[in-house]
Design a protein around this motif. Structure first.
Motif, PDB file in Angstrom:
ATOM      1  N   ARG A  79       0.856  -1.180   0.000  1.00 51.46           N
ATOM      2  CA  ARG A  79       0.000   0.000   0.000  1.00 51.46           C
ATOM      3  C   ARG A  79       0.891   1.227   0.000  1.00 51.46           C
ATOM      4  NH1 ARG A  79      -4.408   0.923   4.742  1.00 51.46           N
ATOM      5  NH2 ARG A  79      -2.550   1.071   6.054  1.00 51.46           N
ATOM      6  N   GLN A  80       0.507   2.195  -0.839  1.00 55.71           N
ATOM      7  CA  GLN A  80       1.261   3.436  -0.917  1.00 55.71           C
ATOM      8  C   GLN A  80       0.346   4.590  -0.559  1.00 55.71           C
ATOM      9  OE1 GLN A  80       2.951   4.373  -4.792  1.00 55.71           O
ATOM     10  NE2 GLN A  80       4.521   5.669  -3.873  1.00 55.71           N
ATOM     11  N   SER A  81       0.681   5.279   0.524  1.00 54.84           N
ATOM     12  CA  SER A  81      -0.119   6.421   0.947  1.00 54.84           C
ATOM     13  C   SER A  81       0.801   7.551   1.341  1.00 54.84           C
ATOM     14  CB  SER A  81      -1.036   6.036   2.111  1.00 54.84           C
ATOM     15  OG  SER A  81      -0.272   5.566   3.205  1.00 54.84           O
ATOM     16  N   LEU A  82       0.259   8.765   1.350  1.00 53.87           N
ATOM     17  CA  LEU A  82       1.080   9.941   1.638  1.00 53.87           C
ATOM     18  C   LEU A  82       1.652   9.878   3.042  1.00 53.87           C
ATOM     19  CD1 LEU A  82      -0.896  12.853  -0.056  1.00 53.87           C
ATOM     20  CD2 LEU A  82       1.365  11.961  -0.663  1.00 53.87           C
ATOM     21  N   GLY A  83       0.854   9.441   3.981  1.00 55.21           N
ATOM     22  CA  GLY A  83       1.310   9.457   5.364  1.00 55.21           C
ATOM     23  C   GLY A  83       2.239   8.311   5.736  1.00 55.21           C
ATOM     24  N   GLN A  84       2.047   7.172   5.111  1.00 59.36           N
ATOM     25  CA  GLN A  84       2.763   5.952   5.514  1.00 59.36           C
ATOM     26  C   GLN A  84       3.783   5.483   4.502  1.00 59.36           C
ATOM     27  OE1 GLN A  84       2.299   4.693   8.567  1.00 59.36           O
ATOM     28  NE2 GLN A  84       0.834   6.352   8.900  1.00 59.36           N
ATOM     29  N   GLY A  85       3.883   6.114   3.351  1.00 68.04           N
ATOM     30  CA  GLY A  85       4.821   5.646   2.342  1.00 68.04           C
ATOM     31  C   GLY A  85       4.386   4.314   1.773  1.00 68.04           C
ATOM     32  N   LEU A  86       5.359   3.498   1.383  1.00 73.15           N
ATOM     33  CA  LEU A  86       5.103   2.183   0.812  1.00 73.15           C
ATOM     34  C   LEU A  86       5.213   1.134   1.910  1.00 73.15           C
ATOM     35  CD1 LEU A  86       7.013   2.131  -2.572  1.00 73.15           C
ATOM     36  CD2 LEU A  86       4.792   1.061  -2.179  1.00 73.15           C
ATOM     37  N   GLU A  87       4.141   0.393   2.158  1.00 72.78           N
ATOM     38  CA  GLU A  87       4.177  -0.594   3.220  1.00 72.78           C
ATOM     39  C   GLU A  87       3.667  -1.943   2.744  1.00 72.78           C
ATOM     40  OE1 GLU A  87       1.634   0.577   6.476  1.00 72.78           O
ATOM     41  OE2 GLU A  87       0.188   1.495   5.120  1.00 72.78           O
ATOM     42  N   PHE A  88       4.324  -2.985   3.209  1.00 69.08           N
ATOM     43  CA  PHE A  88       3.974  -4.362   2.902  1.00 69.08           C
ATOM     44  C   PHE A  88       2.660  -4.733   3.577  1.00 69.08           C
ATOM     45  CE2 PHE A  88       4.338  -8.865   2.417  1.00 69.08           C
ATOM     46  CZ  PHE A  88       4.004  -9.418   3.644  1.00 69.08           C
TER      47      PHE A  88
END
Lengths: 114, 114
Positions: B36-45
């Motif tokens: 998942r790629q989001s502004l707050g969390q970056g790229l996360e598995f």
């Protein structure tokens, strides 16, 4: 726990000049290191990886990266930047017992000006 | 050859609704990942499938998230009772097999929860 740091949110380079995008990592055991590039509204494109062997890795579009175990770094480099290299660059790390799941850095925006 | 495909490319939904996101991996790739790629969390598995092994669900943020992979090929990520914080780009990647293999990413599904 694994982690990746990309200390620069943005890197600005003039076309024709060399570029460096920095990455440091933390992992238990031997790291598997990757660089990906993301163009606007596109998925991630693979650039290069280090698994084992020669510390200098060459990849797509003239990019290369050097694995430095003592400094736990894997900086991305290119001898001569192009305007078309402007994009978002991600460094990622995995380890042998992690099934390949990647831990990404926060990304570095590269801007190459004519 | 064909790359990883994802559908839909964009999904707008109302808070509280369920959504399903689909991923078609590269033919012959046994490993499949969701990020998942989001502004707050970056790229996360989020989750990882390898062959017939039990999936690694360690990255799923809550029990509203689930995924399955049918016949070792197509995967569906389901988010139940969507919340606004679920808004992100959901990326799927596939790899030939092991943890040293390159992951190839699809274009992503942009989810917007109103």
């Amino acid at each position: 726990a694994q982690s990746v740091a990309q200390p620069e949110d943005q890197v600005n380079v003039a076309e024709g000049n060399p570029l460096t995008v920095k990455c440091t990592y933390s992992v238990s055991g031997n790291p598997y290191l990757f660089w990906y590039v993301q163009y606007p509204n596109r998925g991630l494109q693979f650039l290069l990886k280090y698994i084992t062997g020669d510390n200098l890795v060459k990849g797509s579009y003239g990019f290369e990266a050097e694995f430095n175990k003592s400094q736990t770094s894997f900086h991305l480099k290119k001898p001569s930047a192009l305007v078309s290299d402007s994009a978002l660059y991600f460094c990622a790390v995995s380890a042998y017992n992690q099934g390949g799941k990647l831990i990404f850095g926060q990304g570095t925006e590269l801007s190459v000006k004519p | 050859g064909a790359g990883v495909s994802q559908s839909p490319s964009n999904k707008v939904t109302e808070k509280g609704k369920d959504v399903e996101l689909r991923c078609d991996p590269i033919s012959g790739h046994t490993a499949l990942y969701w990020y998942r790629q989001s502004l707050g969390q970056g790229l996360e598995f989020l989750i990882y499938f390898q062959g017939n092994s039990a999936p690694d669900k360690s990255g799923l943020p809550s029990d509203r998230f689930s995924a399955e992979r049918t016949g070792g090929s197509v995967s569906t990520l389901t988010i139940q009772r969507t919340q606004q914080e679920d808004s992100a780009v959901y990326l799927c990647a596939s790899a030939r097999a092991g943890s040293t293999d390159t992951q190839y990413f699809g274009p992503g599904t942009r989810l917007t929860v109103l």
